[in-house]
Scaffold this motif. Structure first.
Motif: not given
Lengths: 310, 310
Positions: A171, A174-175, A178-180, B149, B170, B174
């Protein structure tokens, strides 16, 4: 020059890495090798050939027996060693080892453990060998094994009574990439265990682990509104995820007696976080445990160590 | 043939999409246009040019005023409309609109709302216009706005007293396409609100939202051990994430009076999940709210609708 014949070879063979040791009859390592020839890099399923070439590098005799743990025993590995079902005595793991096909060597592959009953299925493959390496002790213990997929295990003596996998390391990756949140977090920042942002986020989420989904976006907002820097955001994210993991885990795992399997910076982050959450923590080192576990398994198959002079 | 001159144009201009309407003096739409010319696709910051070409397609007069909400007002947008700080009356949003540079038109861009005090910073940009569209009502309401979101907002009359962003949409994307769970989950499965796997996972995580990090891996394990199919795994993941969101949110948002802004399948999933969690749910439709909110804002700038025959 004389050399003692090794007692056996021991391998932790995973998807992306191979670690291999030659062991003395007392379990201590003679030589070791680390390779990136994980299972997915073995061409044409020539597992025996790859293993032999690595053992040749280490100067192992051609008939030296080999004990293996890890994904080598998965369905996609060398030979499937079907999961032992939890609750399970660690001795069951030894009894369900599978021989891998090899023209000259006795090669045994250890199975993993599956938790199939109940509503929270889970699996481990490799960690059971670290648990073997812990050695027997009476009473209940919790074992926490941080990493990409962190395992929490309840042990009663040498019996695995239950376990849970947390995706915490994955996580974080990923966060942060690959995330916002990737716009706000520096995934490469080296968060230290005395970092104030880490400690605060960890404490808050340990106390209120249910609020994790409500807090992730605040990292982005803090970088927009309050100038939170990417290295600080990395510490906050790390603290949130480890805190939420520990907050969730302490509902199911006893805190009086916890073995933390992990070295380095990640181990220190967990050590700090677990202590803040009230766990009594004892540290063990993962690689030493794997080797000890493999040696214990070898002893169950080949009980009389052969010692000879060459 | 005669046509009524439109009262104004209204746009929701986001990062990846543009929605544009010509509105009558009563706020009803005359014509509309949807385009993928989001802000990131506008070359050389020629926002005025892109807007004019779209208005030309709709047959709008060259001097028709335009009201805009969304990321067009962000720092990287057309013109920055700095956030209004919460707690904030929605009227404050109107007062802090910014004029965008345009040679012929009166173009106003609405600001978002920031929550900067306290330890949980948050931002919205676009959703404040949907809140404007809800219209005034006395008393406390919770507004839930699902999506990539998802925003939860506390309204007291027409005052935004607090809000929280959940990354639920999101996270689903993911986890189902980039995490270990991608091997088990079909991200394209159309989960329906009466799906038994969705309902069970949602109920469990609403009750114990802190257990989300302890449950994610069980999806992978269930596919390995119990043959959980990818469409079923998708329903479980969706239920877990929405359940954990609602379980976390209901600690901070009152449940007696909730407006759910969302249509379609996602709206139905939330409607079911919110009802299971004990929320009294009233449904509103997002696009209608944006248009109503933009119209309300236009009325505050251009109070005497001009009506003429061409």
């Amino acid at each position: 020059m004389s050399s003692t014949r090794p007692y056996c070879a021991a391998a932790d063979w995973g998807t992306s890495n191979l670690r291999l040791w030659l062991l003395r009859p007392d379990g201590s390592p003679i030589r070791e090798l680390r390779s990136e020839e994980g299972l997915t890099k073995v061409a044409d399923r020539n597992f025996a050939g790859v293993l032999d070439s690595k053992l040749l590098e280490l100067g192992a005799p051609e008939d030296l027996p080999v004990i293996i743990c890890g994904m080598a025993g998965s369905r996609q590995g060398w030979v499937e060693a079907p999961y032992v079902e939890a609750p399970a005595a660690l001795a069951d793991v030894l009894q369900h080892a599978i021989r891998a096909p090899h023209p000259a060597r006795d090669v045994r592959v250890l199975p993993g453990i599956a938790q199939n009953g109940g509503s929270h299925p889970d699996v481990m493959r490799g960690e059971e060998t670290q648990l073997l390496g812990l050695g027997e002790r009476a009473g209940e213990r919790t074992v926490c094994m941080p990493g990409t997929h962190c395992k929490w295990v309840s042990l009663d003596g040498s019996r695995v009574t239950g376990f849970t996998t947390f995706l915490t390391g994955e996580l974080f990756n990923l966060f942060s990439s690959a995330s916002l949140l990737r716009h706000s977090v520096d995934p490469a920042a080296r968060v230290m265990p005395d970092n104030a942002d880490f400690l605060q986020a960890c404490r808050e989420l340990t106390a209120e682990p249910d609020q994790l989904p409500a807090r992730l976006f605040s990292i982005r907002a803090a970088s927009l509104l309050q100038g939170l820097t990417p290295p600080r955001a990395s510490a906050v994210l790390s603290g949130m995820l480890i805190g939420a993991e520990i907050g969730a885990a302490r509902k199911s795992f006893q805190s009086a007696n916890l073995v933390l399997v992990g070295a380095g910076r990640l181990g220190q982050l967990y050590e700090t976080a677990l202590a803040m959450a009230g766990f009594a923590v004892e540290i063990a080192e993962a690689e030493g445990l794997v080797r000890s576990g493999l040696f214990a398994a070898a002893n169950s198959f080949w009980p009389s160590p052969v010692s000879s002079a060459a």
